[in-house]
Design a protein around this motif. Sequence first.
Motif, PDB file in Angstrom:
ATOM      1  N   THR A 137     -26.412 -28.442 -13.610  1.00 46.29           N
ATOM      2  CA  THR A 137     -26.547 -29.465 -12.575  1.00 46.29           C
ATOM      3  C   THR A 137     -27.991 -29.804 -12.236  1.00 46.29           C
ATOM      4  OG1 THR A 137     -26.392 -27.779 -10.840  1.00 46.29           O
ATOM      5  CG2 THR A 137     -24.329 -28.854 -11.527  1.00 46.29           C
ATOM      6  N   GLN A 138     -28.954 -29.164 -12.894  1.00 42.64           N
ATOM      7  CA  GLN A 138     -30.364 -29.440 -12.652  1.00 42.64           C
ATOM      8  C   GLN A 138     -31.062 -29.640 -13.992  1.00 42.64           C
ATOM      9  OE1 GLN A 138     -31.717 -26.747  -9.026  1.00 42.64           O
ATOM     10  NE2 GLN A 138     -30.382 -25.558 -10.363  1.00 42.64           N
ATOM     11  N   THR A 140     -33.100 -28.080 -15.628  1.00 36.21           N
ATOM     12  CA  THR A 140     -33.708 -26.772 -15.840  1.00 36.21           C
ATOM     13  C   THR A 140     -34.102 -26.583 -17.306  1.00 36.21           C
ATOM     14  OG1 THR A 140     -32.112 -25.988 -14.188  1.00 36.21           O
ATOM     15  CG2 THR A 140     -33.412 -24.327 -15.355  1.00 36.21           C
ATOM     16  N   PHE A 167     -38.637 -26.720 -13.851  1.00 33.86           N
ATOM     17  CA  PHE A 167     -38.153 -28.086 -13.809  1.00 33.86           C
ATOM     18  C   PHE A 167     -39.273 -29.039 -14.234  1.00 33.86           C
ATOM     19  CE2 PHE A 167     -36.135 -25.634 -10.409  1.00 33.86           C
ATOM     20  CZ  PHE A 167     -34.797 -25.778 -10.735  1.00 33.86           C
ATOM     21  N   GLY A 171     -40.133 -33.627 -10.880  1.00 33.82           N
ATOM     22  CA  GLY A 171     -39.185 -33.149  -9.881  1.00 33.82           C
ATOM     23  C   GLY A 171     -39.825 -32.688  -8.593  1.00 33.82           C
ATOM     24  N   PHE A 178     -35.565 -33.931 -10.753  1.00 33.33           N
ATOM     25  CA  PHE A 178     -35.244 -32.521 -10.498  1.00 33.33           C
ATOM     26  C   PHE A 178     -33.828 -32.197 -10.956  1.00 33.33           C
ATOM     27  CE2 PHE A 178     -33.909 -28.876  -8.041  1.00 33.33           C
ATOM     28  CZ  PHE A 178     -35.036 -28.081  -7.951  1.00 33.33           C
ATOM     29  N   TYR A 179     -32.901 -33.086 -10.658  1.00 35.07           N
ATOM     30  CA  TYR A 179     -31.493 -32.820 -10.970  1.00 35.07           C
ATOM     31  C   TYR A 179     -31.042 -33.426 -12.290  1.00 35.07           C
ATOM     32  CZ  TYR A 179     -30.900 -30.757  -6.386  1.00 35.07           C
ATOM     33  OH  TYR A 179     -31.017 -29.930  -5.293  1.00 35.07           O
ATOM     34  N   ARG A 191     -23.776 -33.696  -8.676  1.00 31.53           N
ATOM     35  CA  ARG A 191     -24.484 -32.480  -9.058  1.00 31.53           C
ATOM     36  C   ARG A 191     -24.878 -31.655  -7.830  1.00 31.53           C
ATOM     37  NH1 ARG A 191     -28.034 -32.926 -14.515  1.00 31.53           N
ATOM     38  NH2 ARG A 191     -26.362 -33.699 -15.847  1.00 31.53           N
TER      39      ARG A 191
END
Length: 220
Positions: A137-138, A140, A167, A171, A178-179, A191
């Motif tokens: 959901t990010q 990452t 990130f 972000g 970010f997401y 998210r």
Amino acid sequence: MNKNMFLLWGDDLATTLHDPALHARLAEAGVDRVQLNVDDEPVAGAMRFGQFDAPVGAIVSTWGVDPAAVATTLAEVGRVHGYAVDERRRLDPPEAWDGSRADALANVAILRRPEALPRDEWLRIWMVDHTPVAIRTQATFGYVQNIVTGAVTADAPHIDALVEELFPSAGITDMHAFYGSGGDDAKLNRRLTELMASVARFGAGENLELVPSSRYLYGF
């Protein structure tokens, strides 16, 4: 290899932690590589919050070396609390051990387990159930879990884990970056909703420290 993480508070850590003289003293203490997560100017616009009396200014990580010697050296630049951790690298971040700043917002979340949740269940929810949700959901591109196994400095306040998440630098100020929602508000909301529900399951939505940082890796 045993890993230790040190929380620091002090004046001008963004300068003092990069001082070659300090690095030389760390090397004399047996350190051959060090990771610095510093709340410095490039991440000034990022979100930060926590329960300590003052925000954590930096987190220093070392591997395979006497933590007492490292803590003594780091105490030259600020107040320090250190922890031995069990490192789990769930999504390896890119690494260059040349002292350069990683092109990232490197958040470190400091977790405390709710008393009502048994430790084994807390670890299962976080490490098995939540981690895939956090990564999905990010945006990452680095995710390292550090389970605290004990304090390595006197009077260190109790914490249970530290999570390193990388990130995109955008972000810092852009929630879509970010997401990883690509400018789609509906996707962003989905998210966020999924992530927050997962976070709440193991109590990470409360009593949490969030330390935004720039990430620097040095090899000596």
